[in-house]
Design a protein around this motif. Structure first.
Motif, mmCIF file in Angstrom:
data_model
loop_
_atom_site.group_PDB
_atom_site.id
_atom_site.type_symbol
_atom_site.label_atom_id
_atom_site.label_comp_id
_atom_site.label_asym_id
_atom_site.label_seq_id
_atom_site.Cartn_x
_atom_site.Cartn_y
_atom_site.Cartn_z
ATOM 1 N N ALA A 313 -44.000 -34.589 -6.733
ATOM 2 C CA ALA A 313 -44.974 -35.615 -7.114
ATOM 3 C C ALA A 313 -45.291 -35.585 -8.601
ATOM 4 O O ALA A 313 -45.414 -36.632 -9.252
ATOM 5 C CB ALA A 313 -46.254 -35.435 -6.298
ATOM 6 N N LYS A 314 -45.411 -34.383 -9.164
ATOM 7 C CA LYS A 314 -45.843 -34.259 -10.559
ATOM 8 C C LYS A 314 -44.699 -34.369 -11.559
ATOM 9 O O LYS A 314 -44.872 -34.894 -12.658
ATOM 10 C CB LYS A 314 -46.561 -32.923 -10.764
ATOM 11 C CG LYS A 314 -47.879 -32.798 -10.015
ATOM 12 C CD LYS A 314 -48.488 -31.422 -10.248
ATOM 13 C CE LYS A 314 -49.781 -31.237 -9.464
ATOM 14 N NZ LYS A 314 -50.352 -29.866 -9.660
ATOM 15 N N GLU A 315 -43.516 -33.859 -11.172
ATOM 16 C CA GLU A 315 -42.463 -33.703 -12.171
ATOM 17 C C GLU A 315 -41.222 -34.566 -11.953
ATOM 18 O O GLU A 315 -40.509 -34.850 -12.910
ATOM 19 C CB GLU A 315 -42.042 -32.224 -12.234
ATOM 20 C CG GLU A 315 -43.174 -31.274 -12.594
ATOM 21 C CD GLU A 315 -42.716 -29.828 -12.681
ATOM 22 O OE1 GLU A 315 -41.509 -29.609 -12.917
ATOM 23 O OE2 GLU A 315 -43.554 -28.923 -12.503
ATOM 24 N N LEU A 316 -40.956 -34.964 -10.718
ATOM 25 C CA LEU A 316 -39.682 -35.640 -10.453
ATOM 26 C C LEU A 316 -39.820 -37.120 -10.123
ATOM 27 O O LEU A 316 -39.149 -37.958 -10.733
ATOM 28 C CB LEU A 316 -38.933 -34.907 -9.332
ATOM 29 C CG LEU A 316 -38.477 -33.487 -9.685
ATOM 30 C CD1 LEU A 316 -37.761 -32.847 -8.514
ATOM 31 C CD2 LEU A 316 -37.580 -33.483 -10.914
ATOM 32 N N PHE A 317 -40.656 -37.493 -9.181
ATOM 33 C CA PHE A 317 -40.807 -38.910 -8.852
ATOM 34 C C PHE A 317 -41.156 -39.762 -10.074
ATOM 35 O O PHE A 317 -40.624 -40.867 -10.242
ATOM 36 C CB PHE A 317 -41.851 -39.098 -7.753
ATOM 37 C CG PHE A 317 -41.310 -38.882 -6.360
ATOM 38 C CD1 PHE A 317 -40.207 -39.595 -5.902
ATOM 39 C CD2 PHE A 317 -41.899 -37.967 -5.496
ATOM 40 C CE1 PHE A 317 -39.703 -39.392 -4.617
ATOM 41 C CE2 PHE A 317 -41.402 -37.760 -4.220
ATOM 42 C CZ PHE A 317 -40.305 -38.476 -3.775
ATOM 43 N N PRO A 318 -42.026 -39.252 -10.994
ATOM 44 C CA PRO A 318 -42.353 -40.066 -12.166
ATOM 45 C C PRO A 318 -41.159 -40.352 -13.084
ATOM 46 O O PRO A 318 -41.215 -41.284 -13.888
ATOM 47 C CB PRO A 318 -43.424 -39.236 -12.893
ATOM 48 C CG PRO A 318 -44.042 -38.392 -11.828
ATOM 49 C CD PRO A 318 -42.904 -38.063 -10.906
ATOM 50 N N LYS A 319 -40.079 -39.577 -12.981
ATOM 51 C CA LYS A 319 -38.928 -39.781 -13.861
ATOM 52 C C LYS A 319 -38.025 -40.918 -13.405
ATOM 53 O O LYS A 319 -37.115 -41.315 -14.139
ATOM 54 C CB LYS A 319 -38.127 -38.481 -13.983
ATOM 55 C CG LYS A 319 -38.912 -37.383 -14.701
ATOM 56 C CD LYS A 319 -38.088 -36.126 -14.870
ATOM 57 C CE LYS A 319 -38.874 -35.074 -15.645
ATOM 58 N NZ LYS A 319 -38.115 -33.823 -15.852
ATOM 59 N N GLY A 320 -38.241 -41.403 -12.211
ATOM 60 C CA GLY A 320 -37.517 -42.583 -11.767
ATOM 61 C C GLY A 320 -36.240 -42.297 -11.020
ATOM 62 O O GLY A 320 -35.677 -41.194 -11.063
ATOM 63 N N ALA A 321 -35.747 -43.345 -10.323
ATOM 64 C CA ALA A 321 -34.581 -43.219 -9.458
ATOM 65 C C ALA A 321 -33.313 -42.866 -10.224
ATOM 66 O O ALA A 321 -32.463 -42.117 -9.741
ATOM 67 C CB ALA A 321 -34.381 -44.516 -8.669
ATOM 68 N N ALA A 322 -33.165 -43.411 -11.431
ATOM 69 C CA ALA A 322 -31.953 -43.156 -12.209
ATOM 70 C C ALA A 322 -31.834 -41.663 -12.558
ATOM 71 O O ALA A 322 -30.749 -41.073 -12.467
ATOM 72 C CB ALA A 322 -31.939 -44.008 -13.472
ATOM 73 N N TYR A 323 -32.938 -41.079 -12.989
ATOM 74 C CA TYR A 323 -32.929 -39.649 -13.322
ATOM 75 C C TYR A 323 -32.580 -38.833 -12.085
ATOM 76 O O TYR A 323 -31.771 -37.888 -12.147
ATOM 77 C CB TYR A 323 -34.289 -39.209 -13.865
ATOM 78 C CG TYR A 323 -34.411 -37.711 -14.061
ATOM 79 C CD1 TYR A 323 -33.994 -37.116 -15.238
ATOM 80 C CD2 TYR A 323 -34.920 -36.895 -13.043
ATOM 81 C CE1 TYR A 323 -34.081 -35.731 -15.409
ATOM 82 C CE2 TYR A 323 -35.011 -35.523 -13.203
ATOM 83 C CZ TYR A 323 -34.588 -34.952 -14.385
ATOM 84 O OH TYR A 323 -34.677 -33.587 -14.542
ATOM 85 N N LEU A 324 -33.184 -39.169 -10.936
ATOM 86 C CA LEU A 324 -32.929 -38.421 -9.708
ATOM 87 C C LEU A 324 -31.457 -38.508 -9.309
ATOM 88 O O LEU A 324 -30.843 -37.498 -8.953
ATOM 89 C CB LEU A 324 -33.818 -38.949 -8.584
ATOM 90 C CG LEU A 324 -35.334 -38.754 -8.778
ATOM 91 C CD1 LEU A 324 -36.105 -39.385 -7.617
ATOM 92 C CD2 LEU A 324 -35.689 -37.285 -8.906
ATOM 93 N N ALA A 325 -30.884 -39.694 -9.387
ATOM 94 C CA ALA A 325 -29.475 -39.858 -9.018
ATOM 95 C C ALA A 325 -28.570 -39.108 -9.974
ATOM 96 O O ALA A 325 -27.578 -38.478 -9.563
ATOM 97 C CB ALA A 325 -29.127 -41.341 -9.003
#
Length: 476
Positions: A313-325
């Motif tokens: 919640a704090k560090e990953l979701f805010p970076k967006g779908a592109a970053y996660l992929a």
């Protein structure tokens, strides 16, 4: 022989006759057996009183000479001895004093049977000597406590003034003050003079090694900070570390893994001797690595990372779908139940190895693709788990007796990229201890200190002092 002069109530042992019929809806009171405390001879009472006079002070149960219990009469002497025995054998703290992340807890200890036997056989001094933890590490701290109490009693040391970095060639009052400060802890330093020469640089290097700093010989902010910790705080730091030794079992397994959280170092022991050591990365302040004891039961090859909800919640979701992929994260589920899992591979935060052991904190030892931090002297940077510099050799060491998992088989499994849990054979499962050692003595008796990044030393020393004061008042 013992006679009844003081009483200890032990539930669940003796029969009692109820004073009135028991109402069916109310459970009966647990039977209580009254255990008599022994009567001391006059000589035994005098001997025990003398042994107790400064024992708590010598074992770091008090910072100063106050809070001594008044030992008037047989009962008071006996109860003071039993209280001291519990404190020095298994720790001064009450269970309510422990923080949640202090998961290393001492085993309950009842000193009455051994004490009664010592009184009966007139071996009180031997019983008394056998109470502290039987470890050289504890003995070294006790000797260090004596030395640093003397330093504190003599006024400690003056605070070194801030200013430009000091190195060979410098001179003046700040160099003179530095030389004087180093001489308090290092007998090889000549206290006179205001020149920063090669000998003084070597003394600075020795000090930096004692404090776990980069041994450059250059006196900058970090070195000044360590040298300016007051002597009284060093005494409390030793007190806190002695207490932690008392939380350990009376005999450590000869085969074990120890992690010093504060120093961020892992050491492997076999036959009670260190056989391997490596740098680690432990939890940053705010994401503390807990103290605990457990057993490594399996190794996960090519582990995925199931990201904790708070980190997601704090560090990953805010970076967006592109970053996660881009970083091989997969979102599992929808709505409030959605979570993130990082897939195995070269970008996985857990690297190629994960070492699992049961604990309530969801922490473990693991590999990491981020190797740069291992070159740093400050290696508190994780979310609480312990990252390892050399996880591959550790895995091979733990699996060396399993013919199905020799180095070739491990490499083959890693190369396939699929997640695989390798269960350690029962005889190869190894105890693991996550410990917070910030003060320890070298083989030559020289005290070494590390920073107190979590503030646990000051908190623990204050709890020891407060609990000792409570028990002293209760004894009056």
């Amino acid at each position: 022989m013992a006679s009844v002069v003081g009483l200890v109530s032990v539930p669940g042992l003796a029969q009692q006759t109820p004073a009135a019929p028991v109402v069916q809806s109310v459970p009966p009171v647990a039977p209580v057996q009254v255990v008599p405390l022994p009567t001391l001879s006059a000589a035994q009472a005098a001997q025990l009183g003398q042994l107790l006079a400064d024992a708590g002070f010598a074992h770091g149960l008090r910072h100063d000479g106050t809070a001594k219990p008044r030992l008037d009469g047989n009962d008071a002497v006996v109860r003071a001895a039993l209280d001291y025995a519990r404190a020095v054998h298994s720790g001064r703290l009450d269970i309510s004093d422990f923080q949640q992340d202090w998961g290393l807890r001492p085993v309950a200890y009842d000193p009455v049977p051994a004490f009664a036997d010592a009184v009966k056989r007139d071996r009180i001094a031997a019983w008394f000597r056998a109470l502290p933890p039987p470890y050289a590490g504890y003995d070294g701290l006790q000797k260090g406590l004596v030395n640093y109490r003397k330093i504190e009693a003599n006024g400690g040391w003056a605070t070194l003034a801030a200013g430009p970095d000091l190195a060979v060639g410098a001179s003046g009052p700040r160099v003179a003050a530095l030389r004087k400060r180093l001489a308090v802890e290092d007998s090889e330093v000549a206290a006179g003079g205001d020149k920063f020469d090669a000998a003084l640089k070597e003394a600075v290097v020795r000090a930096q090694r004692r404090y776990g700093l980069n041994p450059t010989g250059l006196v900058s902010t970090g070195t000044l900070r360590a040298l300016n910790v007051p002597a009284a705080d060093r005494v409390r730091q030793i007190m806190a570390n002695m207490e932690r030794w008392r939380w350990l079992p009376s005999e450590l397994p000869a085969k074990r893994i120890q992690v010093n959280i504060a120093a961020a170092v892992l050491t492997v022991f076999e036959g009670d001797a260190p056989i391997a050591s490596m740098k680690a990365v432990t939890g940053r302040p705010g994401n503390e690595t807990p103290m605990l004891q457990s057993r490594i039961h399996s190794i996960v090859l090519n582990p995925p990372w199931n990201v904790p909800a708070g980190i997601a919640a704090k560090e990953l979701f805010p970076k967006g779908a592109a970053y996660l992929a881009r970083n091989n994260y997969k979102i599992i589920g929808t709505g409030a139940a959605r979570r993130i899992q990082q897939q195995p591979g070269p970008k996985s935060a857990l690297g190629l190895y994960k070492f699992d052991f049961a604990n309530p904190y969801a922490v473990y030892l693991h590999d990491t693709p981020a190797q740069a931090k291992f070159a740093s002297f400050d290696r508190l940077d994780s979310h609480g788990c312990v990252r390892l510099e050399k996880p591959g050799p550790l895995a091979q060491l733990l699996l060396r007796n399993d013919p199905a998992w020799q180095p070739e088989q491990i490499d083959e499994a890693l190369g396939k990229g699929k997640t695989l849990r390798v269960q350690l054979q029962p005889q190869d499962q190894v105890q693991v201890y996550l410990l917070y050692w910030t003060a320890f003595a070298s083989a030559n008796g020289q005290m070494n200190f590390r920073g107190d990044p979590y503030g646990w030393d000051k908190t623990l020393a204050a709890k020891i002092e407060r609990r000792s004061a409570i028990t002293a008042v209760a004894a009056r």
